[in-house]
Design an enzyme around this catalytic site. Structure first.
Site, PDB file in Angstrom:
ATOM      1  N   CYS A 145      51.070  49.100 -35.544  1.00 17.42           N
ATOM      2  CA  CYS A 145      51.309  50.454 -35.026  1.00 17.42           C
ATOM      3  C   CYS A 145      51.950  51.382 -36.049  1.00 17.42           C
ATOM      4  O   CYS A 145      51.837  52.604 -35.943  1.00 17.42           O
ATOM      5  CB  CYS A 145      52.159  50.397 -33.756  1.00 17.42           C
ATOM      6  SG  CYS A 145      53.781  49.644 -33.999  1.00 17.42           S
TER       7      CYS A 145
ATOM      8  N   GLU B 166      56.676  52.260 -26.424  1.00 15.71           N
ATOM      9  CA  GLU B 166      56.486  52.068 -27.861  1.00 15.71           C
ATOM     10  C   GLU B 166      55.002  52.226 -28.154  1.00 15.71           C
ATOM     11  O   GLU B 166      54.203  51.340 -27.864  1.00 15.71           O
ATOM     12  CB  GLU B 166      56.988  50.677 -28.282  1.00 15.71           C
ATOM     13  CG  GLU B 166      58.480  50.476 -28.086  1.00 15.71           C
ATOM     14  CD  GLU B 166      59.326  51.333 -29.005  1.00 15.71           C
ATOM     15  OE1 GLU B 166      58.779  51.819 -30.038  1.00 15.71           O
ATOM     16  OE2 GLU B 166      60.511  51.545 -28.719  1.00 15.71           O
TER      17      GLU B 166
END
Length: 507
Positions: free
Chosen positions: A256, A222
């Protein structure tokens, strides 16, 4: 418990013991029981519920994170992940029967067994230390894996709290926290794991991939990237600005999937800037540094990284913000207009409260620019025009797309969360978390009886053309576009003939 920033780094011997314990515990079989998994998930939920104030304190000390951001951005989503797993665990874990092909219809059971991968390594980041640790853990526990957890040393208060609470609430034989920095992580990567789950940046991800390749270990990565926000010049600018301001300043932009930059036409830029300024003042007042609601940069290193990229940009005009205070690790929400496409601001993911704006001629120009970059983790489109939005979605690639908002797709457990290409591989949340730590074991179980053996008679030597023709009629499908009504049902007729011939031969 006193929340401390003094983090004990584990020794090589402790790391070795943790890796061996996780593997031996998995081999013992105790984590396979659904009752055991459910109990550990319930304990994980209690861990959060019993210690909410302690976790809020840790995140306040690490990131100056307001309790609302901690609850809504970390703890509530984490508890919902646990609730979802508890609700659906029986369904996710049960064997899934499949309808066999015609050749395997007699005396055959085909199913997919949902089996745990084994001993997992979870390496989590500092920006959402609890949610991005507990989220993968939910998948590992639900799937029946054991796990060694390596929280980020960059958020030491949070890492200390996790170390203490995991040991108190979870089975220490199966779920073990290891603290440290690059050296300790490198040591962990020397061991053979059955799955590695990493959340962080692409540079470290490449190191992890190389280490995983030594053992052919499966990975979930991720990562991040420069997630663009494309604004239709006919969009509602007030709502658009408010939602982009929210996504860019939540956790001081250290997210993110935060919108990394804006693509907008010259015609719409002035109005958007005016609305964005208004929105930021509504959120944090005219002086965000005095607001208790606005976060801080995690440490000096990241503060200097952001300050450098802000002050070394060769183009653009700071139209909002720009103030910094190193002692307070404060960087104001900052908007830079008229940024050139090759500016330093556009090289790497910013991961902070800086928002460059690039002018585009039209939607085609925006699409061309996006496609010249790596695939982002998220892509944001602001428009009420479905054709506008669909054209962008059809012409670009990204981990996810969100139309007319920011960040909120992460909170939707029924949507898989993950990147593509440089923004990551694999996905999780909801059932996808369970699947990330599971292996679908294809299983075929056959009867040992004369009837099923008769049905298989044409496969045996001595071979002849007749058996080949009959076998091909059963095994080889006719494309649907060539099937007549008779052909659709012809296999059943042939199968009945084969079965009859085989049965006659057998007896």
């Amino acid at each position: 418990m006193t929340v401390s920033n003094v983090l004990h780094f584990h020794t090589d011997a402790e790391i070795h013991k943790a890796a061996e314990t996780a593997r031996q515990t998995f081999r013992s079989g105790i984590t396979r029981s659904l009752k055991y998994r459910r109990h550990q998930l319930e304990q994980l939920w209690r861990l959060i519920d019993d210690n909410t104030d302690l976790i809020i304190e840790a995140l306040k000390k690490d990131l100056h994170k307001h309790k609302n951001e901690t609850l809504l951005g970390e703890l509530v989503p984490a508890k919902e992940e646990i609730n979802d797993a508890l609700k659906h665990l029986d369904e996710w874990a049960k064997d899934e029967k499949v309808v066999p092909a015609l050749v395997n219809r007699v005396g055959v059971t085909c199913l997919k067994r949902k089996e745990p991968k084994g001993a997992a390594l979870i390496i989590s980041p500092w920006n959402y230390p609890f949610f991005l640790t507990i989220g993968p853990m939910v998948g590992a526990i639900a799937a029946g894996c054991t796990a060694v957890i390596k929280p980020s040393e960059v958020a030491p208060h949070s890492a200390n709290v996790m170390t203490d609470l995991f040991a108190r609430y979870l089975d220490n034989r199966a779920y073990i926290v290891i603290n440290g920095a690059a050296q300790e992580t490198t040591k962990l990567l020397e061991y053979k794991w059955d799955h590695i789950f990493y959340t962080g940046n692409g540079v470290v991800a490449k190191i992890i991939m190389r280490a995983a390749a030594q053992h052919l270990t499966s990975l979930t990565l991720e990562l991040g990237g420069k997630s663009p926000a494309i604004i239709d010049e006919h969009a509602n600018m007030a709502v658009t600005a408010k939602r982009i301001a929210f996504g860019k300043t939540f956790n001081a932009g250290q997210t993110c999937v935060a919108p990394d930059y804006v693509l907008i036409t010259a015609k719409a830029q002035e109005k958007f800037i005016a609305e964005l300024k208004k929105a930021l003042e509504e959120l944090y007042s005219k002086n965000p540094q005095s607001s208790n609601d606005y976060g801080r940069i995690i440490n000096n290193r990241h503060f200097h990284r952001l300050s450098k990229v802000l002050h070394e940009n060769k183009s653009g005009d700071i139209v909002i913000g720009g103030q910094t205070d190193e002692k307070d690790l404060y960087i104001a929400p900052t908007v830079i207009a008229n940024v050139e496409r090759d500016d330093k601001l556009m090289e790497d993911e910013l991961f902070g409260p800086l928002l460059p704006m690039i002018q585009v001629a039209d939607v085609d120009d925006a699409i061309e620019y996006i496609n010249s970059k790596d695939e982002p983790l998220a892509l944001y489109i602001f428009s009420s025009n479905k054709k506008f939005a669909n054209k962008i979605m059809d012409s670009t690639r990204s981990g996810a797309v969100l139309v007319n908002d920011t960040l909120m797709h992460v909170a939707e457990g029924n949507l898989p969360f993950g990147g593509t290409g440089p923004s990551g591989m694999g996905a999780y949340h909801g059932k996808k978390s369970f699947e990330a730590f599971s292996h679908e074991r294809s299983t075929m179980i056959k009867d040992l009886n004369p009837i099923s053996e008769a049905a298989m008679s044409v496969r045996y030597a001595p071979y002849n053309d007749t058996n080949l023709k009959v076998a091909r009629l059963v095994l080889e499908s006719v494309p649907r576009f060539k099937k007549s009504f008779v052909l659709k049902h012809f296999k059943w007729i042939v199968f009945a003939l084969i079965f009859g011939v085989g049965l006659k031969k057998f007896f």
